[in-house]
Scaffold this motif. Structure first.
Motif, PDB file in Angstrom:
ATOM      1  N   LEU B  61      73.746  20.278   2.218  1.00 35.70           N
ATOM      2  CA  LEU B  61      73.009  20.573   0.989  1.00 35.70           C
ATOM      3  C   LEU B  61      73.833  20.015  -0.163  1.00 35.70           C
ATOM      4  CD1 LEU B  61      70.664  22.039  -0.493  1.00 35.70           C
ATOM      5  CD2 LEU B  61      72.180  24.034  -0.643  1.00 35.70           C
ATOM      6  N   ASN B  62      73.291  19.006  -0.823  1.00 34.87           N
ATOM      7  CA  ASN B  62      74.032  18.347  -1.909  1.00 34.87           C
ATOM      8  C   ASN B  62      75.460  17.999  -1.484  1.00 34.87           C
ATOM      9  OD1 ASN B  62      71.750  18.837  -3.470  1.00 34.87           O
ATOM     10  ND2 ASN B  62      72.573  20.812  -4.177  1.00 34.87           N
ATOM     11  N   ASP B  63      75.582  17.387  -0.338  1.00 38.64           N
ATOM     12  CA  ASP B  63      76.871  16.918   0.187  1.00 38.64           C
ATOM     13  C   ASP B  63      77.795  18.028   0.686  1.00 38.64           C
ATOM     14  OD1 ASP B  63      75.967  14.421  -0.373  1.00 38.64           O
ATOM     15  OD2 ASP B  63      77.232  14.120  -2.136  1.00 38.64           O
ATOM     16  N   GLU B  64      77.290  19.227   0.787  1.00 34.79           N
ATOM     17  CA  GLU B  64      78.099  20.339   1.312  1.00 34.79           C
ATOM     18  C   GLU B  64      77.500  20.774   2.650  1.00 34.79           C
ATOM     19  OE1 GLU B  64      81.430  22.402   1.031  1.00 34.79           O
ATOM     20  OE2 GLU B  64      80.724  21.425  -0.809  1.00 34.79           O
ATOM     21  N   ASP B  65      78.346  20.828   3.678  1.00 32.61           N
ATOM     22  CA  ASP B  65      77.877  21.285   4.991  1.00 32.61           C
ATOM     23  C   ASP B  65      77.443  22.739   4.855  1.00 32.61           C
ATOM     24  OD1 ASP B  65      77.627  22.129   7.675  1.00 32.61           O
ATOM     25  OD2 ASP B  65      79.166  20.724   8.328  1.00 32.61           O
ATOM     26  N   ILE B  66      76.235  23.040   5.312  1.00 33.12           N
ATOM     27  CA  ILE B  66      75.742  24.420   5.110  1.00 33.12           C
ATOM     28  C   ILE B  66      76.574  25.442   5.887  1.00 33.12           C
ATOM     29  CG2 ILE B  66      73.375  23.778   4.503  1.00 33.12           C
ATOM     30  CD1 ILE B  66      72.606  24.760   7.412  1.00 33.12           C
ATOM     31  N   ARG B  67      77.354  24.978   6.879  1.00 31.49           N
ATOM     32  CA  ARG B  67      78.233  25.917   7.603  1.00 31.49           C
ATOM     33  C   ARG B  67      79.296  26.483   6.655  1.00 31.49           C
ATOM     34  NH1 ARG B  67      78.020  21.456  11.248  1.00 31.49           N
ATOM     35  NH2 ARG B  67      76.647  21.872  13.009  1.00 31.49           N
ATOM     36  N   ALA B  68      79.609  25.717   5.606  1.00 29.13           N
ATOM     37  CA  ALA B  68      80.596  26.184   4.620  1.00 29.13           C
ATOM     38  C   ALA B  68      79.924  26.996   3.521  1.00 29.13           C
ATOM     39  CB  ALA B  68      81.324  24.990   4.008  1.00 29.13           C
ATOM     40  N   LEU B  69      78.604  27.092   3.582  1.00 30.12           N
ATOM     41  CA  LEU B  69      77.855  27.897   2.602  1.00 30.12           C
ATOM     42  C   LEU B  69      77.335  29.135   3.336  1.00 30.12           C
ATOM     43  CD1 LEU B  69      76.011  24.839   0.965  1.00 30.12           C
ATOM     44  CD2 LEU B  69      78.005  26.067   0.065  1.00 30.12           C
ATOM     45  N   ASP B  70      76.055  29.394   3.250  1.00 27.28           N
ATOM     46  CA  ASP B  70      75.498  30.561   3.956  1.00 27.28           C
ATOM     47  C   ASP B  70      74.658  30.144   5.151  1.00 27.28           C
ATOM     48  OD1 ASP B  70      76.646  32.453   2.265  1.00 27.28           O
ATOM     49  OD2 ASP B  70      75.043  32.189   0.782  1.00 27.28           O
ATOM     50  N   GLY B  71      75.021  29.001   5.739  1.00 29.40           N
ATOM     51  CA  GLY B  71      74.275  28.530   6.904  1.00 29.40           C
ATOM     52  C   GLY B  71      72.819  28.293   6.552  1.00 29.40           C
ATOM     53  N   GLU B  72      71.948  28.594   7.497  1.00 31.76           N
ATOM     54  CA  GLU B  72      70.515  28.358   7.276  1.00 31.76           C
ATOM     55  C   GLU B  72      69.933  29.263   6.192  1.00 31.76           C
ATOM     56  OE1 GLU B  72      68.088  27.800  10.838  1.00 31.76           O
ATOM     57  OE2 GLU B  72      69.948  27.710  11.991  1.00 31.76           O
ATOM     58  N   ASP B  73      70.667  30.334   5.856  1.00 31.38           N
ATOM     59  CA  ASP B  73      70.183  31.238   4.800  1.00 31.38           C
ATOM     60  C   ASP B  73      70.545  30.745   3.403  1.00 31.38           C
ATOM     61  OD1 ASP B  73      69.106  32.978   6.674  1.00 31.38           O
ATOM     62  OD2 ASP B  73      71.004  34.064   6.897  1.00 31.38           O
ATOM     63  N   THR B  74      71.226  29.602   3.336  1.00 32.42           N
ATOM     64  CA  THR B  74      71.637  29.070   2.032  1.00 32.42           C
ATOM     65  C   THR B  74      70.411  28.853   1.138  1.00 32.42           C
ATOM     66  OG1 THR B  74      73.498  27.942   3.071  1.00 32.42           O
ATOM     67  CG2 THR B  74      72.841  27.165   0.899  1.00 32.42           C
ATOM     68  N   LYS B  75      70.517  29.360  -0.082  1.00 30.14           N
ATOM     69  CA  LYS B  75      69.424  29.209  -1.056  1.00 30.14           C
ATOM     70  C   LYS B  75      69.345  27.770  -1.545  1.00 30.14           C
ATOM     71  CE  LYS B  75      68.563  33.754  -1.780  1.00 30.14           C
ATOM     72  NZ  LYS B  75      67.394  34.326  -1.086  1.00 30.14           N
ATOM     73  N   VAL B  76      68.138  27.334  -1.806  1.00 27.23           N
ATOM     74  CA  VAL B  76      67.951  25.994  -2.372  1.00 27.23           C
ATOM     75  C   VAL B  76      67.148  26.112  -3.666  1.00 27.23           C
ATOM     76  CG1 VAL B  76      68.073  24.833  -0.143  1.00 27.23           C
ATOM     77  CG2 VAL B  76      65.850  25.587  -1.006  1.00 27.23           C
ATOM     78  N   SER B  77      67.361  25.127  -4.542  1.00 26.39           N
ATOM     79  CA  SER B  77      66.589  25.109  -5.785  1.00 26.39           C
ATOM     80  C   SER B  77      65.960  23.725  -5.966  1.00 26.39           C
ATOM     81  CB  SER B  77      67.468  25.476  -6.970  1.00 26.39           C
ATOM     82  OG  SER B  77      68.555  24.599  -7.054  1.00 26.39           O
ATOM     83  N   ASP B  78      65.159  23.602  -6.993  1.00 24.16           N
ATOM     84  CA  ASP B  78      64.316  22.420  -7.145  1.00 24.16           C
ATOM     85  C   ASP B  78      65.062  21.092  -7.185  1.00 24.16           C
ATOM     86  OD1 ASP B  78      62.103  23.853  -6.976  1.00 24.16           O
ATOM     87  OD2 ASP B  78      61.469  23.661  -9.064  1.00 24.16           O
ATOM     88  N   SER B  79      66.263  21.092  -7.702  1.00 21.48           N
ATOM     89  CA  SER B  79      66.967  19.815  -7.832  1.00 21.48           C
ATOM     90  C   SER B  79      67.814  19.483  -6.603  1.00 21.48           C
ATOM     91  CB  SER B  79      67.862  19.855  -9.072  1.00 21.48           C
ATOM     92  OG  SER B  79      68.752  20.944  -8.959  1.00 21.48           O
TER      93      SER B  79
END
Lengths: 164, 106
Positions: B61-79
């Motif tokens: 997500l925007n060059d960040e591996d979602i494993r380092a964020l909240d995985g598949e639960d990572t929030k996304v926004s319009d941009s």
């Protein structure tokens, strides 16, 4: 995969798989890949093939290769390779910036045939070419290119067209 | 609307072989679910039999591996931009006899 079976698949996927059955690669690119395979022996090397997939009726062509780091744990590199996802992402961006595409992956098989293993098959992606260099005793002795069938059930050897 | 970039190897399974798809979603999971629902041939390449992302698929997500964020639960926004990045791996089991012989000399 037989032609009869292909005809029953979706038309577009069928065409793309058939298109991928030939690959043109410059001799200098093959030389570079072989040098890479020698330099990492007895570990596997890996890298990317940049070029284009051609139009519907032509074949895939390679313009250049890029060496990648084998990110597998060191003790397993004699028979395994992997490319770090972030480094692969950077390579994808590089391709986009140069109006190229990543058309394939190359790697070496130290002391093993230039044919895909079950492990290769389990990790393979459709459409991409998988060029494998067999290295025996530190010397490259064979290379072959393979593409996964659309049903992911098998690999098909591609016709290599080597150009100067 | 979040933008999803499709890797070359999988574009043939997306409508019009499009390099990107724009989808309304609030999380990565919702975006991928909608993408695969609308492009069912794509699903078998990125989802397992339980409908979860295959281990061989990386999502950025925007060059960040979602494993380092909240995985598949990572929030996304319009941009935001989601990239599907195939995991690349392979290798062969060499002949044991050849390996013993040559690795001693290497």
């Amino acid at each position: 995969m037989t032609s009869t079976r292909l005809e029953s698949e979706a038309g577009q996927a069928k065409s793309l798989v058939e298109e991928a059955s030939k690959i043109t690669i410059p001799r200098r690119v093959l030389d570079s890949i072989e040098s890479h395979a020698i330099s990492t022996y007895p570990e596997e090397c890996c890298g990317l093939l940049f070029g284009d997939f051609g139009s519907r009726n032509s074949s895939k062509s390679v313009a250049r290769s890029r060496r990648m780091r084998n990110a597998f744990e060191p003790s397993e590199r004699y028979h395994r390779y992997t490319i770090d996802p972030r480094e692969f992402l950077d390579a994808e961006k590089e391709a986009e910036a140069n109006n190229e595409e990543i058309v394939g992956i190359y790697h070496s098989h130290p002391n093993a045939r230039a044919a895909p293993s079950q492990f290769d098959k389990a990790h393979a992606w459709p459409l991409l070419s998988y060029l494998i260099v067999e290295v025996v005793g530190g010397k490259p002795v064979d290379f072959k290119s393979w593409v996964l069938s659309d049903d992911q059930g098998s690999f098909k050897e591609e016709q290599l067209n080597i150009v100067e | 609307m979040v933008r999803i970039l499709i890797p070359t190897a999988l574009r043939q399974y997306v409508a019009n072989s499009s390099p990107e798809v724009v989808i309304k979603a609030e999380t990565v999971n919702e975006a991928i679910s909608k993408l695969t629902r609308e492009n069912q041939k794509l699903a078998r390449h990125i989802l397992d039999e339980q409908g979860k992302l295959r281990n061989f698929v990386n999502i950025f997500l925007n060059d960040e591996d979602i494993r380092a964020l909240d995985g598949e639960d990572t929030k996304v926004s319009d941009s935001d931009t989601i990239r599907i990045v195939p995991a690349i791996a392979g290798g062969e089991v060499p002949s044991k006899a050849l390996r013993r012989y040559f690795c001693k000399r290497a």
